[in-house]
Each structure stands twice: as structure tokens, then as C-alpha cells.
Design a protein around this motif. Sequence first.
Motif, short mmCIF file in Angstrom:
data_model
loop_
_atom_site.label_atom_id
_atom_site.label_comp_id
_atom_site.label_asym_id
_atom_site.label_seq_id
_atom_site.Cartn_x
_atom_site.Cartn_y
_atom_site.Cartn_z
N LYS A 430 -31.78 68.00 10.30
CA LYS A 430 -31.55 68.51 11.67
C LYS A 430 -32.95 68.76 12.36
O LYS A 430 -32.95 68.83 13.84
CB LYS A 430 -30.96 69.85 11.68
N ASP A 431 -34.04 68.70 11.69
CA ASP A 431 -35.40 68.77 12.54
C ASP A 431 -36.10 67.70 12.67
O ASP A 431 -37.14 67.65 13.22
CB ASP A 431 -36.33 69.52 11.49
N VAL A 432 -35.46 66.77 12.54
CA VAL A 432 -36.03 65.35 12.69
C VAL A 432 -35.27 64.48 13.60
O VAL A 432 -33.97 64.61 13.90
CB VAL A 432 -36.25 64.24 11.31
N SER A 433 -35.80 63.44 14.24
CA SER A 433 -35.09 62.69 15.28
C SER A 433 -34.05 61.70 14.58
O SER A 433 -34.37 61.38 13.46
CB SER A 433 -35.99 61.87 15.93
N GLN A 434 -33.08 61.70 15.14
CA GLN A 434 -31.83 60.82 14.76
C GLN A 434 -32.21 59.46 14.46
O GLN A 434 -31.83 58.72 13.55
CB GLN A 434 -30.70 60.94 15.68
N ASP A 435 -33.10 58.68 15.26
CA ASP A 435 -33.54 57.40 15.50
C ASP A 435 -34.39 57.18 14.19
O ASP A 435 -34.27 56.22 13.40
CB ASP A 435 -34.04 56.99 16.64
N SER A 436 -35.22 58.25 13.75
CA SER A 436 -36.10 57.92 12.72
C SER A 436 -35.52 58.24 11.16
O SER A 436 -35.56 57.49 10.39
CB SER A 436 -37.36 59.09 12.80
N LEU A 437 -34.47 59.03 11.40
CA LEU A 437 -33.54 59.47 10.15
C LEU A 437 -32.81 57.83 9.86
O LEU A 437 -32.87 57.71 8.71
CB LEU A 437 -32.40 60.41 10.37
N ARG A 438 -32.18 57.35 10.86
CA ARG A 438 -31.13 56.20 10.56
C ARG A 438 -31.92 54.99 10.37
O ARG A 438 -31.79 54.05 9.72
CB ARG A 438 -30.25 56.04 11.80
N SER A 439 -33.16 55.05 10.89
CA SER A 439 -33.91 53.72 10.51
C SER A 439 -34.58 53.67 9.26
O SER A 439 -34.96 52.73 8.50
CB SER A 439 -35.30 53.77 11.55
N ASN A 440 -34.46 54.90 8.52
CA ASN A 440 -34.91 54.94 7.06
C ASN A 440 -33.72 54.77 6.06
O ASN A 440 -33.83 54.92 4.91
CB ASN A 440 -35.39 56.15 6.86
N ILE A 441 -32.41 54.32 6.77
CA ILE A 441 -31.28 54.40 5.99
C ILE A 441 -30.53 53.12 6.15
O ILE A 441 -30.40 52.88 7.37
CB ILE A 441 -30.40 55.61 6.10
N GLY A 442 -30.49 52.32 5.11
CA GLY A 442 -29.70 51.11 5.16
C GLY A 442 -28.32 51.29 5.01
O GLY A 442 -28.13 51.91 3.85
N MET A 443 -27.41 50.31 5.58
CA MET A 443 -26.17 50.94 5.26
C MET A 443 -25.26 49.75 5.50
O MET A 443 -25.36 48.85 6.37
CB MET A 443 -25.40 51.81 5.91
N VAL A 444 -24.36 49.31 4.59
CA VAL A 444 -23.23 48.06 4.44
C VAL A 444 -22.06 48.78 4.29
O VAL A 444 -21.71 49.48 3.26
CB VAL A 444 -23.67 46.92 3.58
N THR A 445 -21.07 48.58 5.36
CA THR A 445 -19.66 49.17 5.18
C THR A 445 -18.85 48.16 5.01
O THR A 445 -19.10 46.85 4.85
CB THR A 445 -19.62 49.78 6.66
N GLN A 446 -17.43 48.74 4.81
CA GLN A 446 -16.35 48.03 4.27
C GLN A 446 -16.09 47.31 5.92
O GLN A 446 -15.59 45.87 5.65
CB GLN A 446 -15.23 48.64 3.85
#
Length: 613
Positions: A430-446
Motif C-alpha cells: 500500500k506504500d508503493v506505487s501500483q505501477d512499480s508493484l505490477r512491473s515487478n510481477i509477471g503473470m500468465v492467466t488462464q
Amino acid sequence: MINRLLGLFESWTKPLPNIEPSQPPRGLWAFCRHYTQGFERPLLLMSLLTATIAVLEVSLFGFMGQLVDWLVTKNPETLLAEEGTTLIGMGLLVLVFIPLLTLLHALIVYQSLLGNYPMAIRWLAHKYLLRQSISFYQNEFAGRVATKVMQTSLAVRETVMKLLDVLMYILVYFTSMVVMMAKADWRMVIPMALWLTCYILLQWFFIPRLKAVASEQADARSTMTGRIVDSYSNISTVKLFAHTQQEANYARSSMREFLATVYRQMRLVTGINVSVQVLNYLLAFSVAALSIWLWMDSAITVGAIAIAVSLALRLNGMSQWIMWEVSALFENLGTVSDGMNTLSQTANVTDDPNAVPLNISAGAILFNDVCFDYGEKNGVLKHLNLAIRPGEKIGLVGRSGAGKSTLVNLLLRFYDIESGAILIDGQNIKDVSQDSLRSNIGMVTQDTSLLHRSIRENILYGRPDASDAEMLSAIEKAQANEFIEQLTDPHGNRGLDAQVGERGVKLSGGQRQRIAIARVLLKDAPILVLDEATSALDSEVEAAIQQSLYQLMEGKTVIAIAHRLSTIAAMDRLIVLDQGQIVEQGSHKELIAQQGIYAQLWQRQTGGFLGVD
């Protein structure tokens, strides 16, 4: 020269302002003012020019009356000698000064405002909506939201410009007209005052009703468009279930609702149109009759009669235009009010004003006493505690609704938790920017949906600055190179330049999945989330890609969700969720030995798939 002049005024205002969008206010005028930033000067200059032109136009009628008196009373042989200077001055006013003012007004309206103003609104609204929460789009048709952006931008422009341009013109013109008629004889103002009173009363009666209908119509139009777009976006499902007629009926009901508002609007339009026409004819008759009576009493001159009758006839023509402009103003106010309800919604998930970029040093993830219920007061996750070590690969297991996807959505901060905390390397997300959070997570969905762009653009979405060599390497690892080479589109593009269609409909499920895997391979984020990442692949392709996924997982913290338990059995640790809580955890062998829920799910597998019991 002309193009340079036009370009100068086109560049005066910025259609794509380089400012960060903020939440628009909910008040109608505050909303319009919010989207007028940067356009104040041209709007005010436009209004000033409008007022000046209105005064000059009315002054021409006054000069016409004076000219009639000259023609009646003066000697033709001495007219030019006596009044030549005045005639030349009026000639310059008509031929030079008013045209120049009209040109300047047109340059401001057509070059600086009509195109740039609504585009700036669309741009800022679009940027703000891109930051809206996932829940916002889950509750809205995409087509409906897009329609609101387009309609509202034009409605704001028309509302502001009509107030500052059209209504200013009307106010100044009518005031000047009354003053000029009063100069001839104060009694000439009486029919004008009566006409204005009746005209205002008619507008007072009809306009609010037109505004209400316009607001309903804008909403009905958005719903109708949203339903049509929804059918087109899911055309494969429509065809698969043979529901062409059902979708037609679905759209027809919204079309009927839209037509109902159109019929109500047109009935009001008929009423106001006939009423204003009758009122205009009464004005023309009364002005002419009063003028003749006053002339017979030697109270006014022939020139004054010419002025009065000309202005009455001019007002007769203007009243129709005024009526439609005022009606359009309130119609646009209704559209703005309706669009404001969508565009001004508060984002549920926002960055803290002091948010900092996420700094991942190891990749440790901690769910600390996390509670979440989607606002339904029925907990999906209940006091969940889970610590994932740096570089650890865990598999999430559980029946449908156990909370697996919810846990991942909370990690990505698509939703904010009710209580507790989620930490990455000790940093509260909650203390970090959403863009930086998601840029550090790779995701492949169904359910992989691709952008309606080329294969190249879809893969580079993972890392736009990647080189061609890096992109081709990711494609090869994802076993996607062979089918990409064969792709074509109706525009003659081939391979990486071929368009995939909306949501990637031109590709098979397995092809879309491999493109998605290539995109995440290229992103190379330190945290990896796999949500049924290979579910759309056949066994042969899955086996080929599995090795690439193992390579991708090296050195990363991995969270994998799979109903096909064989795909996650080799993870470092398996987490079994049930009713929002962790009920078992350990390796595959340890969980089998416990003879608990995991062991039961493993035994129920048929062909490697998890049952839903």
C-alpha cells in the motif's frame, strides 16, 4: 501564409495536455470548469468578440433607420457632401472591421476550440479511467464507458461554448436592440418586453423537460451501444450457443428504450416550436401596428419604423435559432450530468500521496493476517498468514471459490484488503506505487486476452524497450515461432506484424497462451504468478513449454495456481486453501501422506484434472 495563420491558432491550445489527471468534481459547473483548464483565454476572447459583433450588427440596423430618414428628408445633390464621412465610415465598418472581427472569431472557434477542446477532455478522462480500479470495469460495459467519454467531451464543449458565445451574443444583441428601440420611442419597448416575458415562460416550461429527457436519452444511448459492443466482443460465444436471435432481442429492448426517449423529446420539440412561431407572429404584428400608430401621431420617423420592423423580423428569425441553441444547451447539460456520474467515480485503489517505487532485493512475500471479502461482509480470505521465502516456488491448491485467485489479485493490488498487510521484501504494497508493484510481477492467466494490435506489439508489451533479439528469444522459448511465421491478416501483414483481432480472437486458445507466455518471458519480472498458465495447451506443446517455464522460474519467487495438480506437484511447497484459510501446506509427498484435502483432490483427478466437488 494562410496555413501558417491557421496553424498558429491550432497550436494556441493543447489537445493533449501534459498534466496528470485528477478525479473530476461531481458538481455540474465544477466538472465543466475542471475540463476547461488551459482553454480560459481563447474562451474569454471568443466571448468578448461575440459581444462586440452583436453590438455592431445592431448598430447597422440603427444606421439603416438613419439612412431611411436621410433619403426622405435630405437633398440627393448634397447628401454625399453632408454625410459622406459617415457613409465612408459605415462602409469601412461593413467591409473591413466586422469581417476582420468575424475572421478572428472564426479562427478562435474553429481552429483553437472546436477540435482541441473536446480532445483534451477525452485525453484527460481516458488517462483518469486507465487508473480506475478493476472493480469499476467489472461493473460497466467497455462500450458504454467509451461512449460516455465521447459524448461527455462534446457535451462539455457545447455547454461552455454556448454559454460564453451563443448566450452572450443573444444577451448583448437583445439589450442593444431594446436600447435602440427605446431611443425612437419608449413605447416601442412594450411589445418587445411582452414577447420576451412569454418567450422566457415558454423556455421555462419546455427546457427542463427537454433536459430531463436528454439525460435519460444519453444513458439509454450508452446502454444500447454497450449491449451492441458486448455482442460483438463475445461473438464466438454468441455463435457457439446459437443465440443470434437472443442477442438481437437483447439489443432490441435497449433500442426500444432509446426510442421511447426520442419520441418524448420530439413531442416536446413540436410543442415549443409551434408556440414560439405563434409568439413571433404576434410580435411582428404588434410592432408593425404600434409603429404605424406612433407615426400617424408624429411620434416617430419613417426611419424608426424601418428599424423597429427590421429588428422584429430579425428577432423572428433569431428566435428559432435561440430556441434550438438553448434547447441544445440544456440537452448537453443533461449529457454532461449523465457522463459525470461515470467519469467522476472515485477509484477504489489509489496510490498513497507519498508512494515510492517498489525495490525488490530478494523477492520475499508475506501475507500478514489478511482479511478480504469484496465488500460483501462474507469473508473470502479470513486472517490468512503466509510467508513465501525469496526464490521459493509455491503452488496454490483448492476447490473453486477457495480464494486462490483472490490471493493473487490482492498481491497485485487489484483490490485493497480490509485488514492486515501484504509485504514484499518488508515493503507494504500500500506504500508503493501500483505501477512499480505490477512491473515487478509477471503473470500468465488462464483467460488470456490480447490487445487488438500486432503480434510484435503484444509481445513487446512485456518490455517495450526490448531488442529484437530478446523478443525472438522469448518467442522461441514459448514455442510460438512456428505458428507466428504462418500468420496473416486481411491487410496483408504477416508474421510478427499480423493483427490478432479484438482480444486475440484470430488466434486459438493455445496460440494466445503462448503469446502471453512469450510476453512474460520477455518481461522477466522477479516475481512470477502462473494462474492455469498451460491450461489452454495440448499435452505435446505443454511438455515443450514446461521446460521454458522452469527456466523462467529460476531465481524467481513463484506462485502457481493449477487445477491440473501434476503441473504443480514439483513445487517447493504446496498451499491448500479452503474457505479462505490455509488448511494444509507442505510438499506433494508430505500432503499425500497426511491423507487430508490435498490427498482427496489428488485421488479424484481424472486425466490429471481437479474435480469441483
